[in-house]
Design a protein around this motif. Structure first.
Motif, short mmCIF file in Angstrom:
data_model
loop_
_atom_site.label_atom_id
_atom_site.label_comp_id
_atom_site.label_asym_id
_atom_site.label_seq_id
_atom_site.Cartn_x
_atom_site.Cartn_y
_atom_site.Cartn_z
N ALA A 1 0.86 -1.18 0.00
CA ALA A 1 0.00 0.00 0.00
C ALA A 1 0.89 1.23 0.00
CB ALA A 1 -0.91 0.01 1.22
N ALA A 2 0.41 2.28 -0.62
CA ALA A 2 1.13 3.55 -0.63
C ALA A 2 0.12 4.67 -0.46
CB ALA A 2 1.90 3.73 -1.92
N LEU B 1 -4.32 5.73 8.04
CA LEU B 1 -3.67 5.51 6.76
C LEU B 1 -2.34 4.78 6.95
CD1 LEU B 1 -4.41 9.02 5.22
CD2 LEU B 1 -5.56 6.85 4.67
N ASP B 2 -1.59 5.19 7.96
CA ASP B 2 -0.32 4.51 8.27
C ASP B 2 -0.55 3.05 8.63
OD1 ASP B 2 0.95 6.94 7.83
OD2 ASP B 2 1.13 7.42 9.97
N ALA B 3 -1.67 2.75 9.29
CA ALA B 3 -1.98 1.38 9.67
C ALA B 3 -2.19 0.50 8.45
CB ALA B 3 -3.20 1.34 10.58
N ILE B 4 -2.79 1.05 7.40
CA ILE B 4 -2.99 0.28 6.17
C ILE B 4 -1.64 -0.16 5.61
CG2 ILE B 4 -3.74 0.42 3.77
CD1 ILE B 4 -6.01 2.30 4.76
N ALA C 1 1.22 -0.42 7.23
CA ALA C 1 1.86 -1.34 8.17
C ALA C 1 1.26 -2.75 8.09
CB ALA C 1 1.75 -0.80 9.59
N ILE C 2 -0.05 -2.83 7.93
CA ILE C 2 -0.71 -4.13 7.80
C ILE C 2 -0.26 -4.82 6.52
CG2 ILE C 2 -2.95 -5.24 7.39
CD1 ILE C 2 -4.12 -3.18 9.43
N CYS C 3 -0.17 -4.08 5.43
CA CYS C 3 0.31 -4.68 4.18
C CYS C 3 1.73 -5.23 4.34
CB CYS C 3 0.27 -3.66 3.04
SG CYS C 3 -1.39 -3.40 2.39
#
Length: 130
Positions: free
Chosen positions: A40-41, A65-68, A70-72
């Motif tokens: 994700a970016a 947004l940062d969590a997305i 990090a999860i990826c």
């Protein structure tokens, strides 16, 4: 002939007033299982976001947004979802939700260069046309 990989992607959106369903694209999520690729970016044009939604506090939504991202990446401190297999993480992140941070429906494509997809999709779907 280069190997063609099938991939799925979704556009990450900020929806300041969920009841109006208006949004601004701020990122992408790409899943390409055959290339073991999930990324994700996020790329926010702050001036454009402020013009679109002056009441939205970008600092308040930035952790989501940062969590997305990090999860990826499967980062250990990103919670239990980040420990799931990559395809399950993609499906979790792209599930329909009614919140300020949402994703589009998923789209499918084919590429010989999964690593180049982030730049291509950011240019096509997120950045302001030149």
């Amino acid at each position: 002939m280069p190997t063609l990989h099938t991939y799925d992607y979704a556009v990450i959106r900020l929806v300041p007033r969920v009841e109006r369903e208006e949004f601004i694209n701020v990122g992408v999520i790409i899943s390409c299982p055959s290339a073991a690729y999930l990324q994700a970016a996020i790329e926010i044009d702050t001036a454009r976001l402020h013009a679109f939604a002056p009441q939205l506090d970008q600092a308040a939504v930035q952790p989501w947004l940062d969590a997305i991202v990090a999860i990826c990446r499967g980062e250990p401190d990103a919670g239990p979802i980040a420990q799931l297999p990559p395809r399950a993480r993609f499906h979790f992140l792209t599930a329909k939700r009614s919140s300020v941070v949402q994703t589009s429906v998923t789209h499918v494509g084919r590429t010989s260069n999964p690593a180049g997809l982030v730049e291509h999709l950011l240019e096509r779907m997120v950045r302001t046309p030149r």
